[in-house]
Write an enzyme that holds these catalytic residues in place. Sequence first.
Site, PDB file in Angstrom:
ATOM      1  N   CYS A  97      79.610  63.723  69.933  1.00 31.65           N
ATOM      2  CA  CYS A  97      79.122  63.986  68.580  1.00 31.65           C
ATOM      3  C   CYS A  97      80.183  63.400  67.679  1.00 31.65           C
ATOM      4  O   CYS A  97      80.531  62.236  67.829  1.00 31.65           O
ATOM      5  CB  CYS A  97      78.913  65.472  68.359  1.00 31.65           C
ATOM      6  N   ASP A 118      81.960  70.509  69.651  1.00 32.30           N
ATOM      7  CA  ASP A 118      80.930  71.497  69.317  1.00 32.30           C
ATOM      8  C   ASP A 118      79.577  71.131  69.946  1.00 32.30           C
ATOM      9  O   ASP A 118      79.195  71.660  70.970  1.00 32.30           O
ATOM     10  CB  ASP A 118      80.773  71.621  67.802  1.00 32.30           C
ATOM     11  N   ARG A 119      78.895  70.191  69.320  1.00 34.11           N
ATOM     12  CA  ARG A 119      77.577  69.801  69.839  1.00 34.11           C
ATOM     13  C   ARG A 119      77.670  69.212  71.242  1.00 34.11           C
ATOM     14  O   ARG A 119      76.799  69.432  72.076  1.00 34.11           O
ATOM     15  CB  ARG A 119      76.936  68.783  68.890  1.00 34.11           C
TER      16      ARG A 119
END
Lengths: 565, 645
Positions: free
Chosen positions: B337, B342-343
């Site tokens: 990402c 995170d993603r």
Amino acid sequence: MELSEHIKTANVEDVTLRRPFHPALRGTLCVTSHHLLFSDGKDEASWQLLILLKNIDAIEKSVEILFGYPRAVGSSGTITIKCKDLLVLQLEIPGMEECLNIASSIEALSSLESVTEMYPFFYRPSHLTLSGPWGLSSMEQYYKQTERLWDRWRISTVNSDYSVCLSYPSAVIVPREVDDDMLIRSARFRQGGRFPVLSYCHHRNGMVIMRSSQPLTGANKKSCKEDELLLRAVIDGSKLGYIIDLRSAQQAQQARMTGGGFESKSCYSDWKRFHRHHERGKVVQESLIKLVEACSDPSHSVDRWLSKLENSKWLSHVHSALCTAGLVVECVERDGHSVLVHGSEGTDNTLLVSSLAQLILDPASRTVTGFLCLLEREWIQAGHPFQQRCAHSAYSHARLKQECPSFLLLLDCVWQVWRQFPLALEFSEALLLRLAQEVYASNYGTFLCNSEQERCAAGVKENTHCLFQSLLRPDIEEQYLNPLYEPTDLVIWPSVHPQSLQLWTGLFLRWTEYAQNMEEAREEVWSIVKEHREQAGPDRTNNMLSTHCDTLTPFENLMDELTIL
Amino acid sequence: MEHIRTPKVENVHMIDRLTPRKSTVGTLYLSSTHTIFVENSEARKETWVLHSLVYNVERLPTNPSGSPLLIRCKNFHVYRLLIPQEKDCLDVLASLTRLSRPECYGELFCFSFNPNLDKELREKAWGFIDLKAEFSRMGIPSNLWHVTAANHEYRLCETYPSELFVPKSAFPAVIVGSAKFRSRGRLPVLSYFHRDTSASICRSSQPLSGFSARSTDDEQMLHAIMKSNPVSELMYVVDTRPKLNAMANRATGKGYENEDHYTNIKLQFVGIENIHVMRSSQQKLVDVGELPAPSMSDFLWGLENSGWLKHIKAVLDAGVFIAKAVAEDGVSVLVHCSDGWDRTAQACSLASVLLDPYYRTIKGLMVLIEKDWVSFGHKFSHRYAHLDGDPKEVSPVMDQFLECVWQLMQQFPCAFEFNERFLIQLHTHIYSCQYGNFIGNCQKERRDLRLQERTHSLWPHLWENRAEYTNPLYRTDHSQTQGVLKPLTTAYCFKFWKGMYGHADKSVASHQSPADCLNAVREESQQLEEELIAHQERLAQLKEKKTSGGRKKTNKLSERVRRPIPIESKLSSPLDYFTATRSEKHSPSFTLPLELAAPPKNGDPDDLSTCSDFESGVADLSSHSSSAGDDTKDPDSDEAVKSNT
């Protein structure tokens, strides 16, 4: 006109059948007076598909000319059949003419309105005889079995020839001190003659749920002394009763303009009235149509889906029904007062609310038998017009007349209760699904006609089999049992917070993969419980936390044997 | 302690929003770690709220009966207190506000939490999850992949673990060069190897490509990853951001891979929104749960408007895409990402859950979280606001991962060894700071904090109590358990997670739980089995006494095959099962007093009637939401008639 005259083409070969969960099949299609049959010819003895024509809600045909098609006519057509149990299937029929013939035969035969021509009058399975009892219990039997009624209540046969109220059964339960003449007068003051009758007497405090239709006060504020006395006799000296009017106050006001109305404070001083708005008729039917439409398009984005779900308002109807049923229960159980429930006609929402309240209050109505008895008493005998309400389901393009899925709404509400109290009901989701199917198209006569009077006139009891009787046969009943059932005497207060209510996926997503995984999970639950029962011995089925003495008995026997040695 | 202005307040009301009748009176205590409410009733029921779990404290306007105080927790529980004196209320408010926002790591509860374990046990506990063992479990072929020492002492990338799996064919110079071309040095490394197809899932941050920059090292690195899957001539690069966001990043010298520069890569955007969008979406969702008396439409509209389920679907779609590429196409995938913490973590770990049945077990999920989240530098302390800091760094990234797993559990009820309670317990501890596992933002930071010496590990604690977290429907030989999960991601499959977000009020207890019931059934079955064996043994003894050549009648009984049940959960009887867990509740230093951690309640018949939303008392008869306004108007009066017609 004979039924068979509607059939223009009875047999077509080389038809391709497409339906959920199955590969496409090629075979012979056959239309009979009551069924649509399909066989791939491999197994002579069994049909791959057998659906009641009554189950077909809508039929869509598209004819296309195909070049180079082997048939001389060079054309074929596709029929999409949408059933009332929400199944959708497609038939590819070679030959345009055959296709159109099949379609029009199905259309004609699936919309027959004459009761005695319907399939239940022809259904004669070898394992059932017509001489057996029809129905589970009559009002008289119910009265006899319910000892707590004997003191203050009596059976009245004032309606034995259905002259007082066309939609009531021949016997009803009313306060002992009210005589039949008073009932007749009260009936004249109520829409459709549906005077207040007993629906349920609470086992804990003797308080009752009554139901009726709206009083015909009209614009001139008419009153009826006998109706007032009848209601006074219901609360018998206690100074308070509750009337739950299933319309908003404004709607109740407006009803007076058309001759209806509500119980005014001045005439019914002991009764406190609440208004709860419930949608009815066409609005609810359209909700069902919108919901099913939303469920059948898997390409929606989440936003669009939620918006369509909201827009259908189906869950709002479920919500209001459970809220009002909860209110009734609160009046009866916690507040300890009797309740009269009615809307306008007293044949739809009234029955919905009163039967839900009983399910919540009464442990006896949570068994398979008890629940079916409840449905028989509160829906079939009480005169819910099944034939009118269930003439069409969610797919039909026909102009709506009297259709309304009140009964489906009840089943959904019961499912919500079942989901919140998975241990409290003896029956499982499968029974609710079966009923949802049977109410629209059935081999049995149970859901035929609109009232006892009509059933009597059509000879339903003499000439058809009873669904409830057949569901209770031990080998059949087993399929509908809840493996986790643990009887409880408590009131099962359902949560009515919107986040506690869910879409009934078992019904509305029944024909998607989603439902398949759930089926596997259900089987797993059964296998765990069965294994446990095997382990625990045949006598102990539900009582899991009891002592283990039963399990130990076989060992004591063994010990005896050993000592003999 | 200096932050506590008032340690004790008497005659405090704990208000139950839905059922005011059930509100209780008691004494409120403030300790350095907990807010404790002790009921005045005979049961002296205690409610413990950990300061680090407090999301915010709000004082409502004082009314004649006292000053209301609202404590909202990070696990979405809400406690409503009514404090008689305004001054006390202000003191409690000020104390709690300070106590719930620690300013440095040293103030966190995990450093004072002491569950009476000796040093040796504690060290052993930290070794409970072993990532080396996990990578060898995956069956990574040593001729294709190896551990590089390039990140020793975190020289190459501060936020990565020190041990990294890279393609064996990638030379050290390529590794270093690739790291230089990636945001924050987070170069492409192995996250999961799928034995059945030899395809792998690798992860990284975005390349520093800008509008035209390229790096031959990075290109070689990707080529090496593709080559490590001998059967495939293609590789997917999954950029988990919406394409527009990725393009915007090019203006700041970052961006995404140019397909023309790399050999045989296929770029795919999957469109998961950024942490800021997710934060505000979750806030909207929580607000929906707090609506005072919502109608069905209010609720559904709020749910739609929050966009939460749409985001959950996006995350799950990313996982499904990757899992399909790896399992069905046999193609390796590089996931990134922006920063890759995170993603990327969400997408990689979800794909792993779908691909590998091991990650659907209790131990497996722990391992997965330790691997894809903890070791690869998911910024726990920033995202879950362990310290008072930048609110823009906070985002429910892990919440979404856990929810995706929950949504999968709804579709495949037999596929997961753990139950909902396990996920909720994990969620709570990610926020609670009771254990050291999730403190800090990367491995290096945790090492510098010497967490292993100074705090305890959550995993063994959960493992010991796994009987409570077991899904009774799970069976290793069930068809749903095996192989790759292929979930539907049709919109109607996504549900509101009531167990997580439906706890705006502490009283909304769960209704009857079929899982608890089934667990009880299993417990009892097992116990009967044990009794059976005991009796058989006794019989055998008796037989021996009677005659030496007795009939072997009893053996038949013991041949019944039993499904394996965790051995440690040997419990003397189902009743003991309840009391055992219940007693744990009285040692609050060990377990958080959470509603969901509470023992199964089906032993107590009264519970049925205590869980109603209806219980507003008779006085409230008219207050039901459906058409509350109608009752006040009595249509009898002539005025009403006029005004209505």
